[in-house]
Motif scaffolding. Sequence first.
Motif, PDB file in Angstrom:
ATOM      1  N   PHE A 161       7.760  52.332 -66.899  1.00 51.03           N
ATOM      2  CA  PHE A 161       8.026  52.444 -65.680  1.00 51.03           C
ATOM      3  C   PHE A 161       9.573  52.870 -65.702  1.00 51.03           C
ATOM      4  O   PHE A 161       9.948  53.456 -64.441  1.00 51.03           O
ATOM      5  N   SER A 162       9.969  52.352 -66.404  1.00 47.65           N
ATOM      6  CA  SER A 162      11.676  52.820 -66.626  1.00 47.65           C
ATOM      7  C   SER A 162      11.986  53.874 -67.224  1.00 47.65           C
ATOM      8  O   SER A 162      13.326  54.527 -67.125  1.00 47.65           O
ATOM      9  N   ALA A 163      11.027  54.605 -67.469  1.00 49.06           N
ATOM     10  CA  ALA A 163      11.236  55.995 -68.390  1.00 49.06           C
ATOM     11  C   ALA A 163      10.210  57.083 -68.083  1.00 49.06           C
ATOM     12  O   ALA A 163       9.324  57.341 -68.887  1.00 49.06           O
ATOM     13  N   ILE A 164       9.893  57.039 -66.903  1.00 49.53           N
ATOM     14  CA  ILE A 164       8.703  58.095 -66.389  1.00 49.53           C
ATOM     15  C   ILE A 164       9.032  59.445 -66.684  1.00 49.53           C
ATOM     16  O   ILE A 164      10.426  59.984 -66.306  1.00 49.53           O
ATOM     17  N   PRO A 165       8.361  60.175 -67.309  1.00 54.42           N
ATOM     18  CA  PRO A 165       8.924  61.760 -67.792  1.00 54.42           C
ATOM     19  C   PRO A 165       9.018  62.607 -66.621  1.00 54.42           C
ATOM     20  O   PRO A 165       8.155  62.544 -65.535  1.00 54.42           O
ATOM     21  N   MET A 166       9.754  63.467 -66.673  1.00 54.54           N
ATOM     22  CA  MET A 166       9.525  64.632 -65.568  1.00 54.54           C
ATOM     23  C   MET A 166       9.159  65.908 -66.081  1.00 54.54           C
ATOM     24  O   MET A 166       9.701  66.265 -67.147  1.00 54.54           O
TER      25      MET A 166
END
Length: 739
Positions: A161-166
């Motif tokens: 959750f610290s690197a959720i993709p856009m």
Amino acid sequence: MRISFETAKTLLDHGLSVLPARRKEKCPAVRSWKAYQERLPTQQEVGGWFSNAPDAVCIVTGEASGNLEIIDFDNGGELFEPWENLVRESAKGLFDRLVIEQTPSGGWHAVYRCERAVAGNMKLAQGRRDGKLTTLIETRGHGGLFLCAPTPKYELVQGDFSAIPMFSENQRDILLSSARRLNEHWVSADPEPAQKTQSSGLLPGEDYNQRGDIKNLLEKYGWKYLYNKNDNDYFRRPGKNSGSCSASLKDRTFFVFSSNAAPFEAWKSYSPFAVYALLECYGDYSFAAGELASQGYGNPEPDNKDVDISGIIGAVTRKTNSDELVDPGTLPEHLLSAPGFINDVTEYTMRTAPYPNRTLAFSGALTLLSFLLARRVRDCADVRSNVFLVALANSGAGKDHPRKVNMNIAYELGLHNHLGDAFASGEGLQDVMAHYNYMLFQTDEIDGLLRTINGFPDARHESLMNTMLKMYSAANSIYKVRAKAGTGESNSIVNPSLTLYGTAVPKYYYESLNERMLSNGFFARLLIFESETRGEGQEPDLTPVPPEIISAADYWANFNSSPGGRGNLRNEFPAPFIIPAAPETVPLYREIRRSAEDCYHKAEKIKDTAGMSVWARAYEKVRKLALIYAASADRQNPRITPEAISWAWEMVRHQTLKMLFMAKLHVAENPFHAMCLKMEQKLAASPDRAATRSDILRHLKCKAGELDEVVESLLQQERIAKVEITTKTKPAAGFKLIA
């Protein structure tokens, strides 16, 4: 395991709207969480919630969490693996970027963010399980939430959750479309109306369902065939140049899962005959049956070709009368009404006016709502709410009172600085628009402004006209402000919204126009409402503006027009809300556009530049008015309906014909033409449309020889005839208007 403050703070620090949750109920453990759909909680709020270490945590999806969306796979996650395979086939590497977690029931969450605002929760795939309709795949979007790791039994299996993709819109579309392809339950469209026939056997629609070339028909209207898989033909909708499919065709049933594929509705199936009727015949099934019969489908049927869609949409018609312009009369009173806000303001203005005038009251209310909607809403064609409206009434009719009502309402909302009463120059208009972004100018005696521009066509006044024209058209784009001396730099206004409410005496207004204004687009952009008589006087109601009007106005004035979330930059870079249109409006819009185009081409054939200019803008005006009508009728759930469009078209068609008729009477191409018009106006206003030569000479204030030239010209055009008029002393030579 309990959820600590440090864990919750980590989620908050990564832009996630985090809340404590009740694990069994799968709901937030706070009294009200609506506010956190729009904003992140503060660190102090999170600290208070998690001080007791609750047993579950949840994340709010949508705008507050940076356009966060998840795809939720239920029923033990049975469709997760097939969906994964489809995503991997459609876009290499896309699946591997997702954050994936497994739920206690064996389901799955696929987590990502989108560059654009996401919709609310959507069902993507359904099927029958144990005799019941079950949702198998759905989204959690704006207004939703989901329980997540490290809540017990929720396990992250990919990503963090610290690197959720856009993702881009196209990438998101691949994820959603892949899920929709797994749907097992199709909602049928409304039953097709019965086809009238006087013969037994196969009906044209039934025959077309069996052997009609639906693939070719879809491709004709811009649908792109993609591929066939498992006996399903997949298509991409018109206007979409990349990405995954929008609809499928299996067993001659066309199923649409795109929400942007008008005239079709999402999550409905259509027979070939229904597709034909919607695409070829504006949804008129009777007309479609007749067309198919003429092509050899079904048994022979009576000729149905006289069926006219104008019977469905009321005032909409593509038939025109003669080439001669006629006066359509005053605007029908039923058009001076729009449900909701506009009617409320109109009635209040009428009650409080010393001389109530419905045309003026309605005009003021319409422009007020046009102003309040500025930069906040648009329709699916990106048409905005800004209007240029001129209300015409004789002196003493009460033209100032609607302006006062609008000012009082704007003052209550703190928007009085957004109202102006005069134009100084094009440069001044640019400066004030650059500062406020949207303005309502309420200008009395607007004919004076136009006379100034006509009488002094210098650079300053020419700049004012050009600025007004460009500002009107830039409402859905960007207006570049001039570079100021000494700076060398120019600013830009994103979506400037200039609304104009002008008033004038009819005769003086039309005489202030010239031929150039009729063709340069200014006249064409106007909505002109004319009131012929002064209202009966009354003792005005002195009560203040009702709270319900202020509340409705405040709703739009503070409407969040940026669902994408732009914080303090929302006023500089708006993202207007799209007011949706009902599916049945598609044929109405199409027919209105063609009707306006027919009128344009008719004017083009006779080189009528004014007619070409006005009819070229008619369709846009219809869309503007329908948009405003929808916002007035229901601010909580605005929707453009057939009623809104029919009202707007009847309004625009009437006032367009009135504008052209009055312009023909008043606007002269040259001084000689002006004298001819003035003589015709004199005769039209005289008893029996006739006047003596001496009366006409006094009215024109010209030399006898000049009058003779005017008379000769009008006689040759067969617009007047010589008559003998009885006077108190003896018969006198005169003329009668016959045109």
